[in-house]
Design a protein around this motif. Structure first.
Motif, PDB file in Angstrom:
ATOM      1  N   ARG A  26     -18.205  12.469 -12.049  1.00 40.06           N
ATOM      2  CA  ARG A  26     -16.918  11.776 -12.076  1.00 40.06           C
ATOM      3  C   ARG A  26     -15.906  12.531 -11.226  1.00 40.06           C
ATOM      4  O   ARG A  26     -15.848  13.750 -11.235  1.00 40.06           O
ATOM      5  CB  ARG A  26     -16.411  11.688 -13.514  1.00 40.06           C
ATOM      6  N   ARG A  27     -15.120  11.770 -10.496  1.00 45.63           N
ATOM      7  CA  ARG A  27     -13.975  12.344  -9.799  1.00 45.63           C
ATOM      8  C   ARG A  27     -12.841  11.333  -9.857  1.00 45.63           C
ATOM      9  O   ARG A  27     -13.066  10.137 -10.025  1.00 45.63           O
ATOM     10  CB  ARG A  27     -14.295  12.749  -8.368  1.00 45.63           C
ATOM     11  N   ILE A  28     -11.631  11.844  -9.732  1.00 49.43           N
ATOM     12  CA  ILE A  28     -10.449  10.999  -9.762  1.00 49.43           C
ATOM     13  C   ILE A  28      -9.930  10.874  -8.332  1.00 49.43           C
ATOM     14  O   ILE A  28      -9.713  11.878  -7.650  1.00 49.43           O
ATOM     15  CB  ILE A  28      -9.352  11.595 -10.677  1.00 49.43           C
ATOM     16  N   VAL A  29      -9.740   9.647  -7.890  1.00 45.38           N
ATOM     17  CA  VAL A  29      -9.250   9.375  -6.536  1.00 45.38           C
ATOM     18  C   VAL A  29      -7.768   9.027  -6.625  1.00 45.38           C
ATOM     19  O   VAL A  29      -7.373   8.138  -7.379  1.00 45.38           O
ATOM     20  CB  VAL A  29     -10.032   8.207  -5.894  1.00 45.38           C
ATOM     21  N   ASP A  30      -6.974   9.733  -5.840  1.00 44.68           N
ATOM     22  CA  ASP A  30      -5.535   9.480  -5.760  1.00 44.68           C
ATOM     23  C   ASP A  30      -5.241   8.915  -4.376  1.00 44.68           C
ATOM     24  O   ASP A  30      -5.205   9.660  -3.395  1.00 44.68           O
ATOM     25  CB  ASP A  30      -4.752  10.769  -5.989  1.00 44.68           C
ATOM     26  N   PRO A  31      -5.045   7.594  -4.258  1.00 40.43           N
ATOM     27  CA  PRO A  31      -4.823   6.979  -2.944  1.00 40.43           C
ATOM     28  C   PRO A  31      -3.613   7.547  -2.206  1.00 40.43           C
ATOM     29  O   PRO A  31      -3.575   7.528  -0.981  1.00 40.43           O
ATOM     30  CB  PRO A  31      -4.616   5.496  -3.260  1.00 40.43           C
ATOM     31  N   THR A  32      -2.654   8.099  -2.931  1.00 41.25           N
ATOM     32  CA  THR A  32      -1.464   8.641  -2.266  1.00 41.25           C
ATOM     33  C   THR A  32      -1.772   9.936  -1.512  1.00 41.25           C
ATOM     34  O   THR A  32      -0.962  10.389  -0.713  1.00 41.25           O
ATOM     35  CB  THR A  32      -0.326   8.899  -3.269  1.00 41.25           C
ATOM     36  N   GLN A  33      -2.939  10.517  -1.749  1.00 42.14           N
ATOM     37  CA  GLN A  33      -3.326  11.749  -1.066  1.00 42.14           C
ATOM     38  C   GLN A  33      -4.166  11.480   0.182  1.00 42.14           C
ATOM     39  O   GLN A  33      -4.531  12.420   0.900  1.00 42.14           O
ATOM     40  CB  GLN A  33      -4.101  12.668  -2.008  1.00 42.14           C
ATOM     41  N   GLY A  36      -3.927   8.728   5.701  1.00 45.92           N
ATOM     42  CA  GLY A  36      -3.161   7.638   6.311  1.00 45.92           C
ATOM     43  C   GLY A  36      -2.214   6.921   5.362  1.00 45.92           C
ATOM     44  O   GLY A  36      -1.628   5.898   5.731  1.00 45.92           O
ATOM     45  N   TYR A  37      -2.048   7.437   4.153  1.00 45.00           N
ATOM     46  CA  TYR A  37      -1.208   6.743   3.174  1.00 45.00           C
ATOM     47  C   TYR A  37       0.262   6.789   3.583  1.00 45.00           C
ATOM     48  O   TYR A  37       0.795   7.828   3.932  1.00 45.00           O
ATOM     49  CB  TYR A  37      -1.378   7.354   1.787  1.00 45.00           C
ATOM     50  N   LYS A  38       0.888   5.626   3.533  1.00 48.00           N
ATOM     51  CA  LYS A  38       2.327   5.525   3.771  1.00 48.00           C
ATOM     52  C   LYS A  38       2.919   4.730   2.611  1.00 48.00           C
ATOM     53  O   LYS A  38       2.546   3.588   2.386  1.00 48.00           O
ATOM     54  CB  LYS A  38       2.612   4.822   5.091  1.00 48.00           C
ATOM     55  N   PRO A  39       3.826   5.339   1.865  1.00 49.11           N
ATOM     56  CA  PRO A  39       4.405   4.613   0.730  1.00 49.11           C
ATOM     57  C   PRO A  39       5.212   3.406   1.191  1.00 49.11           C
ATOM     58  O   PRO A  39       5.844   3.429   2.246  1.00 49.11           O
ATOM     59  CB  PRO A  39       5.296   5.649   0.048  1.00 49.11           C
ATOM     60  N   VAL A  40       5.154   2.351   0.403  1.00 47.50           N
ATOM     61  CA  VAL A  40       5.920   1.144   0.676  1.00 47.50           C
ATOM     62  C   VAL A  40       7.199   1.227  -0.135  1.00 47.50           C
ATOM     63  O   VAL A  40       7.158   1.399  -1.361  1.00 47.50           O
ATOM     64  CB  VAL A  40       5.105  -0.117   0.303  1.00 47.50           C
ATOM     65  N   ALA A  43       7.972  -0.289  -3.776  1.00 47.71           N
ATOM     66  CA  ALA A  43       6.714  -0.652  -4.449  1.00 47.71           C
ATOM     67  C   ALA A  43       6.189   0.543  -5.243  1.00 47.71           C
ATOM     68  O   ALA A  43       6.409   1.691  -4.867  1.00 47.71           O
ATOM     69  CB  ALA A  43       5.671  -1.092  -3.430  1.00 47.71           C
ATOM     70  N   GLU A  44       5.507   0.238  -6.320  1.00 45.54           N
ATOM     71  CA  GLU A  44       4.867   1.281  -7.116  1.00 45.54           C
ATOM     72  C   GLU A  44       3.728   1.893  -6.303  1.00 45.54           C
ATOM     73  O   GLU A  44       3.010   1.178  -5.598  1.00 45.54           O
ATOM     74  CB  GLU A  44       4.284   0.680  -8.402  1.00 45.54           C
ATOM     75  N   PRO A  45       3.550   3.193  -6.402  1.00 51.19           N
ATOM     76  CA  PRO A  45       2.392   3.790  -5.710  1.00 51.19           C
ATOM     77  C   PRO A  45       1.100   3.312  -6.360  1.00 51.19           C
ATOM     78  O   PRO A  45       1.083   2.984  -7.555  1.00 51.19           O
ATOM     79  CB  PRO A  45       2.589   5.286  -5.898  1.00 51.19           C
ATOM     80  N   PRO A  46       0.016   3.240  -5.598  1.00 50.11           N
ATOM     81  CA  PRO A  46      -1.259   2.798  -6.185  1.00 50.11           C
ATOM     82  C   PRO A  46      -1.716   3.774  -7.272  1.00 50.11           C
ATOM     83  O   PRO A  46      -1.453   4.971  -7.196  1.00 50.11           O
ATOM     84  CB  PRO A  46      -2.226   2.783  -5.002  1.00 50.11           C
ATOM     85  N   ALA A  47      -2.383   3.230  -8.250  1.00 50.15           N
ATOM     86  CA  ALA A  47      -2.851   4.031  -9.381  1.00 50.15           C
ATOM     87  C   ALA A  47      -4.063   4.877  -8.997  1.00 50.15           C
ATOM     88  O   ALA A  47      -4.865   4.494  -8.135  1.00 50.15           O
ATOM     89  CB  ALA A  47      -3.223   3.113 -10.540  1.00 50.15           C
TER      90      ALA A  47
END
Length: 121
Positions: A26-33, A36-40, A43-47
């Motif tokens: 198991r691993r936890i993926v944080d899309p904000t990391q 290429g992530y750019k916050p909108v 908008a709420e950041p992806p979970a």
């Protein structure tokens, strides 16, 4: 199909053809990391999400099962923060007990199976 959780971070499954035991981690993926992530704006950041990756394969036989369980307990102990061999051995013992407890909760007894010339005994 076998699908059993061994520890919080490891599970064992069989593959589609029951040819292998598959160890999953198991691993936890944080899309904000992601690079290429750019916050909108607004908008709420992806979970964060949980992902289970295949990390090891072993043949479906007694030796394969032992090796799969050893892989899990050693990997979990190695990933523990230890600074001495005594702490490492304690972590290994803890992981071994956790796996045994997980197996015991699923299987109340391990049947002894032997093959004799006339059939199963």
């Amino acid at each position: 199909m076998l699908n059993a959780q061994l520890t919080q971070d490891y599970a064992i499954q069989s593959d589609a053809n029951a040819q292998n035991f598959v160890i999953k981690r198991r691993r936890i993926v944080d899309p904000t990391q992601a690079p290429g992530y750019k916050p909108v704006e607004g908008a709420e950041p992806p979970a964060k999400r949980e992902v289970w990756d295949d990390v090891a394969y072993y043949p479906v036989n007694t030796e394969g099962l032992r090796a799969a369980l050893d892989y899990v307990r050693f990997k979990a102990a190695v990933n523990a923060d230890t600074t001495s061999i005594a702490e490492f051995m304690a972590a290994l013992r803890t992981e071994t007990f956790a796996i045994e407890a997980a197996l015991d909760s699923q299987i109340p007894y391990w049947p002894d199976v032997t093959i004799t010339k006339g059939g199963a005994a």
